[in-house]
Scaffold this active site. Structure first.
Site, PDB file in Angstrom:
ATOM      1  N   ASN A  12      58.129  43.669  83.195  1.00 25.50           N
ATOM      2  CA  ASN A  12      59.548  44.029  83.147  1.00 25.50           C
ATOM      3  C   ASN A  12      60.303  42.769  83.568  1.00 25.50           C
ATOM      4  O   ASN A  12      60.257  42.380  84.731  1.00 25.50           O
ATOM      5  CB  ASN A  12      59.793  45.186  84.100  1.00 25.50           C
ATOM      6  CG  ASN A  12      61.212  45.701  84.140  1.00 25.50           C
ATOM      7  OD1 ASN A  12      61.573  46.410  85.068  1.00 25.50           O
ATOM      8  ND2 ASN A  12      62.043  45.368  83.160  1.00 25.50           N
ATOM      9  N   ASN A  63      71.739  45.892  82.568  1.00 26.98           N
ATOM     10  CA  ASN A  63      70.734  46.163  81.559  1.00 26.98           C
ATOM     11  C   ASN A  63      70.951  45.286  80.336  1.00 26.98           C
ATOM     12  O   ASN A  63      71.995  44.644  80.177  1.00 26.98           O
ATOM     13  CB  ASN A  63      70.775  47.639  81.158  1.00 26.98           C
ATOM     14  CG  ASN A  63      70.007  48.524  82.119  1.00 26.98           C
ATOM     15  OD1 ASN A  63      69.069  48.074  82.773  1.00 26.98           O
ATOM     16  ND2 ASN A  63      70.397  49.785  82.209  1.00 26.98           N
ATOM     17  N   CYS A  72      66.946  48.824  90.434  1.00 28.18           N
ATOM     18  CA  CYS A  72      65.823  48.378  89.605  1.00 28.18           C
ATOM     19  C   CYS A  72      64.694  47.992  90.549  1.00 28.18           C
ATOM     20  O   CYS A  72      64.777  46.984  91.258  1.00 28.18           O
ATOM     21  CB  CYS A  72      66.221  47.192  88.729  1.00 28.18           C
ATOM     22  SG  CYS A  72      64.861  46.562  87.718  1.00 28.18           S
ATOM     23  N   ASN A  74      61.502  46.984  90.023  1.00 29.75           N
ATOM     24  CA  ASN A  74      60.760  45.757  89.741  1.00 29.75           C
ATOM     25  C   ASN A  74      61.582  44.523  90.089  1.00 29.75           C
ATOM     26  O   ASN A  74      61.049  43.529  90.605  1.00 29.75           O
ATOM     27  CB  ASN A  74      60.344  45.727  88.269  1.00 29.75           C
ATOM     28  CG  ASN A  74      59.218  46.702  87.969  1.00 29.75           C
ATOM     29  OD1 ASN A  74      58.327  46.903  88.782  1.00 29.75           O
ATOM     30  ND2 ASN A  74      59.273  47.326  86.802  1.00 29.75           N
ATOM     31  N   HIS A 149      66.704  59.847  87.016  1.00 29.26           N
ATOM     32  CA  HIS A 149      65.459  59.946  86.256  1.00 29.26           C
ATOM     33  C   HIS A 149      65.149  61.394  85.901  1.00 29.26           C
ATOM     34  O   HIS A 149      65.401  62.305  86.696  1.00 29.26           O
ATOM     35  CB  HIS A 149      64.284  59.388  87.072  1.00 29.26           C
ATOM     36  CG  HIS A 149      64.273  57.904  87.176  1.00 29.26           C
ATOM     37  ND1 HIS A 149      63.553  57.103  86.332  1.00 29.26           N
ATOM     38  CD2 HIS A 149      64.928  57.065  88.022  1.00 29.26           C
ATOM     39  CE1 HIS A 149      63.744  55.827  86.658  1.00 29.26           C
ATOM     40  NE2 HIS A 149      64.578  55.791  87.685  1.00 29.26           N
ATOM     41  N   GLU A 198      63.838  53.282  79.469  1.00 23.29           N
ATOM     42  CA  GLU A 198      64.848  52.956  80.470  1.00 23.29           C
ATOM     43  C   GLU A 198      66.257  53.056  79.892  1.00 23.29           C
ATOM     44  O   GLU A 198      66.518  52.586  78.774  1.00 23.29           O
ATOM     45  CB  GLU A 198      64.630  51.545  81.021  1.00 23.29           C
ATOM     46  CG  GLU A 198      63.395  51.406  81.883  1.00 23.29           C
ATOM     47  CD  GLU A 198      63.452  50.164  82.752  1.00 23.29           C
ATOM     48  OE1 GLU A 198      64.507  49.925  83.373  1.00 23.29           O
ATOM     49  OE2 GLU A 198      62.439  49.446  82.803  1.00 23.29           O
ATOM     50  N   ARG A 199      67.131  53.656  80.657  1.00 20.61           N
ATOM     51  CA  ARG A 199      68.539  53.753  80.308  1.00 20.61           C
ATOM     52  C   ARG A 199      69.111  52.353  80.078  1.00 20.61           C
ATOM     53  O   ARG A 199      69.073  51.497  80.940  1.00 20.61           O
ATOM     54  CB  ARG A 199      69.282  54.447  81.461  1.00 20.61           C
ATOM     55  CG  ARG A 199      70.771  54.570  81.302  1.00 20.61           C
ATOM     56  CD  ARG A 199      71.407  55.200  82.521  1.00 20.61           C
ATOM     57  NE  ARG A 199      71.166  54.434  83.751  1.00 20.61           N
ATOM     58  CZ  ARG A 199      71.827  54.621  84.888  1.00 20.61           C
ATOM     59  NH1 ARG A 199      72.754  55.559  84.981  1.00 20.61           N
ATOM     60  NH2 ARG A 199      71.559  53.888  85.955  1.00 20.61           N
ATOM     61  N   CYS A 207      58.581  50.158  84.954  1.00 23.03           N
ATOM     62  CA  CYS A 207      59.841  50.579  85.576  1.00 23.03           C
ATOM     63  C   CYS A 207      59.519  51.023  87.000  1.00 23.03           C
ATOM     64  O   CYS A 207      58.861  52.051  87.198  1.00 23.03           O
ATOM     65  CB  CYS A 207      60.487  51.714  84.791  1.00 23.03           C
ATOM     66  SG  CYS A 207      62.002  52.352  85.535  1.00 23.03           S
ATOM     67  N   GLY A 210      61.185  54.265  87.981  1.00 16.64           N
ATOM     68  CA  GLY A 210      60.519  55.337  87.256  1.00 16.64           C
ATOM     69  C   GLY A 210      59.200  55.729  87.894  1.00 16.64           C
ATOM     70  O   GLY A 210      58.857  56.914  87.991  1.00 16.64           O
TER      71      GLY A 210
END
Length: 266
Positions: A12, A63, A72, A74, A149, A198-199, A207, A210
């Site tokens: 990612n 994003n 986020c 990661n 989520h 992912e949005r 993610c 996630g």
């Protein structure tokens, strides 16, 4: 010219800009142009590191479609590697604590939220087993771990049409802020396979939020007790959580290269 670092967490990938000494005016169009893999630098998310009054640094997250988001996981793991030490990080989702450890980074991701209006959903609903579903998917769970989520536990992950169902669910009116869509399969004791739409970014190799949301949902449904190993296309994350407590996420972070760019061209 401005400097940036290219980094990733399990594939990612991020463009990380240090704006502590020279604040950068970031717009949706500029973020989208930087993230463009053909005409820009290319990334899943653009990360702006800034100053914070109540933390070591702040982190803004954009994003690939240019939208600014709250969290986020990661990218959070990349911040102490980028700064060079353990850090507290002010985000739109709250204050996060990230520590360098042998082989990676461990992050306190805070306390998950389950109230329907905290997800947020468009109307009241049980978030552990939602009274809604799409096509042949089972009833999902909803969790907010700094961002929204929805989690589907399926019997056969390889049979899911992610490219069709992901955007369909992300943009469903049930989710007024849109939503990250997690497709999960129990792979063994305290082990989950996970694919995330992912949005604002689509399918990614990993993610972090996630993985956190999915592990929390699995523990809430008593599918496992934890700690939970979450296997994503880019690799594994370890998620620890007990009901009522904070989520701890542990995994790798990688610095790829440094570069320079003229931000006025984006």
């Amino acid at each position: 010219m401005g400097r940036f670092s290219k980094m990733h967490g399990l594939g990612n990938d991020f463009v990380v800009i240090d704006a502590r000494g020279a604040p950068l005016d970031m717009t949706e169009a500029r973020a989208r142009a930087i993230a463009d893999r053909h005409a820009g630098i290319g990334c899943d998310q653009l990360i702006i590191i800034g100053e914070a009054a109540d933390a070591d640094v702040s982190m803004q997250i954009f994003n690939a479609d240019g939208s600014e988001v709250e969290a986020c996981g990661n990218a959070t793991r990349c911040v102490p590697l980028f700064v060079g030490r353990d850090v507290t990080i002010r985000t739109k989702a709250g204050l996060l604590d990230a520590r360098l450890i042998d082989g990676g980074v461990s992050v306190d991701m805070g306390v998950p939220r389950f109230d329907w209006d905290a997800i947020p959903l468009a109307y009241p609903m049980d978030t552990l087993t939602m009274g809604a579903s799409w096509e042949d998917l089972p009833a999902p769970a909803a969790v907010n771990v700094g961002n929204p989520h929805v989690v589907f536990f399926v019997d056969d992950l390889d049979s899911v049409n992610f490219d069709r169902l992901g955007p369909l669910i992300e943009h469903d009116p049930l989710f007024p802020a849109r939503v990250n869509v997690n497709f999960a399969q129990v792979a063994g004791d305290n082990h989950i396979r996970l694919i995330v739409w992912e949005r604002g970014a689509g399918l990614t190799r990993a993610c972090g939020t996630g993985a956190c949301a999915t592990a929390v949902a699995a523990i809430r449904r008593t599918l496992m007790r934890g700690p939970v190993t979450v296997t994503l296309p880019g690799g594994d994350l370890l998620i620890e959580w007990t009901p009522g407590g904070h989520i701890q996420m542990t995994g790798p972070a990688t610095h790829v290269f440094d570069g320079e760019a003229d931000w006025s061209r984006f």
